[in-house]
Scaffold this motif. Structure first.
Motif, PDB file in Angstrom:
ATOM      1  N   PHE A  90      27.950  56.710  44.791  1.00 36.16           N
ATOM      2  CA  PHE A  90      26.492  56.731  44.719  1.00 36.16           C
ATOM      3  C   PHE A  90      25.910  55.355  45.018  1.00 36.16           C
ATOM      4  O   PHE A  90      24.867  55.245  45.664  1.00 36.16           O
ATOM      5  N   PRO A  93      26.266  54.223  49.366  1.00 37.38           N
ATOM      6  CA  PRO A  93      26.033  55.566  49.941  1.00 37.38           C
ATOM      7  C   PRO A  93      26.093  55.604  51.465  1.00 37.38           C
ATOM      8  O   PRO A  93      25.175  56.091  52.123  1.00 37.38           O
ATOM      9  N   GLN A  96      26.244  59.295  52.610  1.00 34.00           N
ATOM     10  CA  GLN A  96      24.919  59.903  52.502  1.00 34.00           C
ATOM     11  C   GLN A  96      24.018  59.434  53.643  1.00 34.00           C
ATOM     12  O   GLN A  96      23.222  60.208  54.180  1.00 34.00           O
ATOM     13  N   GLY A 121      21.128  55.899  53.040  1.00 30.75           N
ATOM     14  CA  GLY A 121      21.828  56.524  51.923  1.00 30.75           C
ATOM     15  C   GLY A 121      21.085  56.371  50.613  1.00 30.75           C
ATOM     16  O   GLY A 121      21.054  57.295  49.789  1.00 30.75           O
ATOM     17  N   TRP A 122      20.449  55.222  50.424  1.00 30.95           N
ATOM     18  CA  TRP A 122      19.688  55.037  49.190  1.00 30.95           C
ATOM     19  C   TRP A 122      18.407  55.871  49.169  1.00 30.95           C
ATOM     20  O   TRP A 122      17.914  56.237  48.100  1.00 30.95           O
ATOM     21  N   ASN A 125      19.719  59.022  47.899  1.00 34.71           N
ATOM     22  CA  ASN A 125      19.961  58.887  46.456  1.00 34.71           C
ATOM     23  C   ASN A 125      18.673  58.996  45.647  1.00 34.71           C
ATOM     24  O   ASN A 125      18.642  59.619  44.577  1.00 34.71           O
ATOM     25  N   LEU A 128      17.636  62.599  45.516  1.00 34.68           N
ATOM     26  CA  LEU A 128      18.563  63.336  44.645  1.00 34.68           C
ATOM     27  C   LEU A 128      18.268  63.054  43.177  1.00 34.68           C
ATOM     28  O   LEU A 128      18.271  63.976  42.349  1.00 34.68           O
ATOM     29  N   LEU A 129      18.016  61.795  42.850  1.00 30.83           N
ATOM     30  CA  LEU A 129      17.692  61.449  41.462  1.00 30.83           C
ATOM     31  C   LEU A 129      16.423  62.154  41.006  1.00 30.83           C
ATOM     32  O   LEU A 129      16.336  62.625  39.858  1.00 30.83           O
TER      33      LEU A 129
END
Length: 300
Positions: A90, A93, A96, A121-122, A125, A128-129
């Motif tokens: 995570f 990432p 991602q 990727g972040w 993230n 997703l969070l």
């Protein structure tokens, strides 16, 4: 919506992405982008847990009343170290970010720069969070409720009715599982299309705008969209059951589990690209112009 066509196109795209010289090299790069953070996190957590945390726990937990053994404590801490290693993906990432780029530029099969992958990727993230947050909140609420109810029941009920405390516990656990299951379904429905919307717009704010996401799903068609999610779920469950079944054949031995885990990482890379490409195809149907039937019929 022609789901078969979207699936065929996603399969073709995945094959073109990885089943060529440059694609195989990118496949290996993505594998190391996943495995290196996992191994790094596992090593760091193992050192801290086994050499710093474990001695402290041994002095506290190894008593006749508690019944812990040093081996049991070591096993639990090692399990936590494995989970920590997985969490490190995570924080780094790159995979991602590759999925983000494949959804944003579906016709470009080239690997983006590490900086682009990291930043993208972040973004994934962050979205997703946002969508996982309701699941975390429900867990915390039920944990607090569980502790409060148990404390109250223990005080109120007489000793001969202590069995009702177990009944309350079962009711709370069932309620928690139902709430999490329903929330997970809703989160998945909005989150999946939200991730594609993030890649296409580049805006985290747009990806978490529930009204816009609901509007996109309405344009796609709720039936067709839910069917696509069901197809993806079946594919992921089938893959999971396959690996678990193979692991069961070898009695979940450490060596076979390690080999299967490595193989699973290799499989996850193209599988993730296929899933995101399929979702991107479904997303694009929201912007197709509706063909009107303007055919004129002769009078009979």
């Amino acid at each position: 919506m022609e789901h078969a066509e979207h699936i065929a196109e996603a399969v073709s795209y995945t094959k073109d992405t990885f089943l060529q010289i440059d694609g195989i090299i990118n496949w290996i790069k993505l594998f190391f982008a996943i495995i290196i953070p996992i191994l790094s996190g596992f090593a760091i957590a193992s050192i801290i847990l086994q050499f710093i945390v474990k001695p402290a726990l041994v002095t506290v937990l190894i008593t006749p009343n508690l019944g812990f053994t040093e081996g049991a404590i070591s096993y639990i801490l090692q399990y936590i170290a494995v989970l920590t290693g997985l969490v490190f993906v995570f924080f780094f990432p790159y995979y991602q970010g590759y999925l983000y780029c494949s959804m944003k530029r579906p016709d470009n099969l080239q690997m983006a720069s590490l900086h682009t992958l990291f930043v993208s990727g972040w973004k994934i993230n962050a979205v997703l969070l946002y969508y996982v947050l309701p699941l975390i909140i429900i867990f915390l609420l039920y944990a607090a409720l569980f502790a409060a109810v148990n404390s109250a029941v223990h005080i109120i009920l007489p000793s001969d009715l202590a069995g009702f405390e177990t009944v309350f516990d079962y009711i709370l656990v069932i309620g928690y599982l139902v709430a999490e299951f329903i929330t997970a379904i809703l989160v998945s429905l909005f989150g999946c299309i939200g991730l594609v919307h993030l890649a296409r717009t580049g805006s985290v704010k747009q990806a978490v705008n529930m009204r816009n996401i609901a509007g996109l799903i309405k344009k796609i068609g709720w039936y067709d969209y839910i069917l696509s999610i069901v197809i993806i779920t079946i594919l992921l469950l089938t893959t999971s059951v396959l690996f678990l079944g193979i692991a069961g054949i070898f009695n979940y031995a450490a060596v076979s589990n390690t080999i299967l885990f490595v193989l699973m990482l290799f499989v996850i890379i193209p599988l993730g690209v296929f899933v995101t490409r399929y979702l991107a195809n479904v997303y694009d149907t929201a912007f197709l112009e509706t063909e009107e039937d303007i055919e004129e019929f002769d009078d009979f």
